[in-house]
Design an enzyme around this catalytic site. Structure first.
Site, PDB file in Angstrom:
ATOM      1  N   LYS A 162     -30.688 118.061  69.389  1.00  0.00           N
ATOM      2  CA  LYS A 162     -31.183 119.603  69.191  1.00  0.00           C
ATOM      3  C   LYS A 162     -32.440 119.739  69.074  1.00  0.00           C
ATOM      4  CE  LYS A 162     -27.164 121.656  69.477  1.00  0.00           C
ATOM      5  NZ  LYS A 162     -26.858 122.575  70.806  1.00  0.00           N
ATOM      6  N   ASP A 191     -31.039 119.682  74.109  1.00  0.00           N
ATOM      7  CA  ASP A 191     -30.587 120.929  74.053  1.00  0.00           C
ATOM      8  C   ASP A 191     -31.574 121.804  73.194  1.00  0.00           C
ATOM      9  OD1 ASP A 191     -29.125 123.215  74.258  1.00  0.00           O
ATOM     10  OD2 ASP A 191     -27.234 122.524  73.557  1.00  0.00           O
ATOM     11  N   GLU A 217     -30.641 120.722  78.468  1.00  0.00           N
ATOM     12  CA  GLU A 217     -29.950 121.744  78.429  1.00  0.00           C
ATOM     13  C   GLU A 217     -30.450 123.190  77.738  1.00  0.00           C
ATOM     14  OE1 GLU A 217     -25.975 120.697  77.198  1.00  0.00           O
ATOM     15  OE2 GLU A 217     -25.679 122.286  75.991  1.00  0.00           O
ATOM     16  N   ASP A 242     -25.693 125.845  79.718  1.00  0.00           N
ATOM     17  CA  ASP A 242     -24.570 126.024  78.788  1.00  0.00           C
ATOM     18  C   ASP A 242     -24.338 127.596  78.438  1.00  0.00           C
ATOM     19  OD1 ASP A 242     -22.875 125.718  76.700  1.00  0.00           O
ATOM     20  OD2 ASP A 242     -24.311 124.962  75.460  1.00  0.00           O
ATOM     21  N   LYS A 266     -17.109 123.935  78.705  1.00  0.00           N
ATOM     22  CA  LYS A 266     -16.675 123.849  77.472  1.00  0.00           C
ATOM     23  C   LYS A 266     -15.397 124.489  77.516  1.00  0.00           C
ATOM     24  CE  LYS A 266     -20.957 124.097  74.906  1.00  0.00           C
ATOM     25  NZ  LYS A 266     -21.788 124.957  73.887  1.00  0.00           N
ATOM     26  N   GLN A 294     -18.221 123.077  71.562  1.00  0.00           N
ATOM     27  CA  GLN A 294     -18.582 124.621  71.222  1.00  0.00           C
ATOM     28  C   GLN A 294     -18.646 124.310  69.713  1.00  0.00           C
ATOM     29  OE1 GLN A 294     -19.240 127.103  73.497  1.00  0.00           O
ATOM     30  NE2 GLN A 294     -20.381 127.215  71.449  1.00  0.00           N
TER      31      GLN A 294
HETATM   32  C1  MUC Z   1     -24.225 123.566  72.315  1.00  0.00           C
HETATM   33  O1  MUC Z   1     -24.104 122.716  73.277  1.00  0.00           O
HETATM   34  O2  MUC Z   1     -25.342 124.311  72.338  1.00  0.00           O
HETATM   35  C2  MUC Z   1     -24.535 125.125  69.620  1.00  0.00           C
HETATM   36  C3  MUC Z   1     -24.358 126.587  69.953  1.00  0.00           C
HETATM   37  C4  MUC Z   1     -23.324 126.643  70.744  1.00  0.00           C
HETATM   38  O3  MUC Z   1     -22.802 127.860  71.077  1.00  0.00           O
HETATM   39  O4  MUC Z   1     -22.661 125.542  71.070  1.00  0.00           O
HETATM   40  C5  MUC Z   1     -23.398 124.547  70.311  1.00  0.00           C
HETATM   41  C6  MUC Z   1     -23.728 123.417  71.135  1.00  0.00           C
HETATM   42 MG    MG Z   2     -25.621 123.720  74.177  1.00  0.00          MG
END
Ligand code: MUC
Ligand code: MG
Length: 367
Positions: A162, A191, A217, A242, A266, A294
């Protein structure tokens, strides 16, 4: 078979450690357990994770829509008539994870009624998926330590890092430290949850170009359309949609208009039925697909592996299946095991989301 009952139970479980990322942070899991019952006494289950910072849903909105509009669409219907039920649900816009949960619970009923694992009904391609772990914000040393622990304890060799909404130099330092400490064989990708501008994201890509990152991402806000297109066109690695591709239509729009070059799927938001459409679409175009997380419980992760392992194209890259380990507990009756960096698809009839009723009684917040 007829649906005779729909129940939405909100529950709350603390995180062992909060998960922080550019668009939000999670200290408690406040999800909704969906149960759909039939006249044959079968119960279909799904976990619904409201994510206000991603889809605008809350546990209250999920309970409201499930008990109201969605119950009207479901009661009296045969779970096998999924397309008919979906056309009814489709009349309501948004409510993405509530819709995903309904689809998973319907499939759970179908699997149970046929006494067959849904993983096999869908396709049964592989019996397991490789795991990718999502690393939230923490000081660099702590993130490196977490990744090393996952490699040593669970054999995990893929990490989603992240980044975003903090100094570019800090994220670049973090990625360099992970590559240095974990070695060249580990798969790393980023991401930013829309946390950069397109220009900052291009800077990150340039500064990390020697670090063998595989995907990026949601680097920036996909609604800033020219910046995003400039970034996608110039990026040497796939830009993954995403939250900008939460359903089939949005996925097609982002890909066809140059807003992304790979897709995160997802099951929490597109269930199995719509996820399969997105998967076929991506496969036909030769686009990489990542099975995303998620911030899923073990119930949610079980749904992800049920779907992801069912098809060749969704089994190609490691799937984000491990962040339930950030949570203090779970409602699932038989815990997921991560062995040699892999999670197995359930072999019981249905989706495999069997509930521990004692835990549900302890964690539910509607009584
Ligand atoms: C992600 O992949 O972004 C964090 C916010 C969301 O909507 O999912 C998570 C993981
Ligand atoms: Mg994401």
């Amino acid at each position: 078979m007829k649906i005779t009952g729909v129940e939405a139970v909100p529950y709350r479980i603390p995180m062992r450690k909060p998960l922080r990322f550019a668009s939000g942070e999670v200290h408690h899991i406040e999800h909704v357990l969906l149960r759909i019952t039939t006249d044959e006494g079968l119960v279909g289950c799904a976990d619904i994770p409201p994510r206000p910072y991603t889809y605008g849903e809350t546990k209250e909105s999920v309970v409201g829509i499930v008990n109201g509009v969605f119950s009207e669409a479901l009661l009296g219907a045969d779970p096998l008539d999924r397309a008919l039920i979906h056309s009814r649900l489709h009349r309501t816009i948004g409510n993405q994870t509530a819709k995903g949960g309904v689809d998973i619970a319907l499939w759970d009923l179908i699997g149970k009624s046929l006494d067959t694992p849904v993983h096999r009904l869908l396709g049964g391609f592989a019996d397991s998926l490789e795991v990718s772990h999502m690393l939230g914000f923490s000081p660099t040393e702590a993130v490196v330590e977490e990744a090393q622990k996952f490699t040593e304890t669970y054999g995990v060799r893929s990490f989603k890092i992240k980044v975003g909404r903090r100094p570019v130099s800090l994220d670049v330092e973090l990625v360099a430290a992970l590559r240095e400490e974990l070695g060249d064989d580990v798969l790393l990708y980023l991401d930013a949850n829309r946390g950069w501008t397109a220009t900052e994201a291009a800077q990150v890509l340039e500064a990390t170009s020697g670090l063998d990152l595989r995907f990026f991402e949601e680097p920036d806000d996909a609604d800033e359309i020219l910046g995003r297109r400039r970034l996608v066109a110039a990026s040497p690695i796939p830009i993954v949609a995403d939250e900008s591709a939460p359903n089939l239509g949005a996925a097609a729009r982002e890909i066809h208009t140059g807003g992304a070059s790979a897709l995160s799927i997802k099951t929490a938001r597109t269930g199995f039925t719509e996820s399969q459409k997105i998967l076929s679409y991506a496969e036909a175009l030769g686009l990489d697909v990542l099975m995303g997380n998620q911030i899923d419980t073990q119930l949610g992760s079980t749904a992800t592996v049920t779907f992801g392992a069912a098809f060749e194209h969704s089994s190609r890259w490691p799937a984000e299946l491990s962040n339930f380990l950030d949570m203090a507990d779970d409602l699932i009756a038989s815990p997921i095991e991560i062995t040699d960096g892999r999670v197995h698809a359930p072999t019981v009839p249905g989706v495999g989301t069997i509930i521990d009723e004692d835990k549900l009684a302890r964690y539910r917040i509607d009584r």
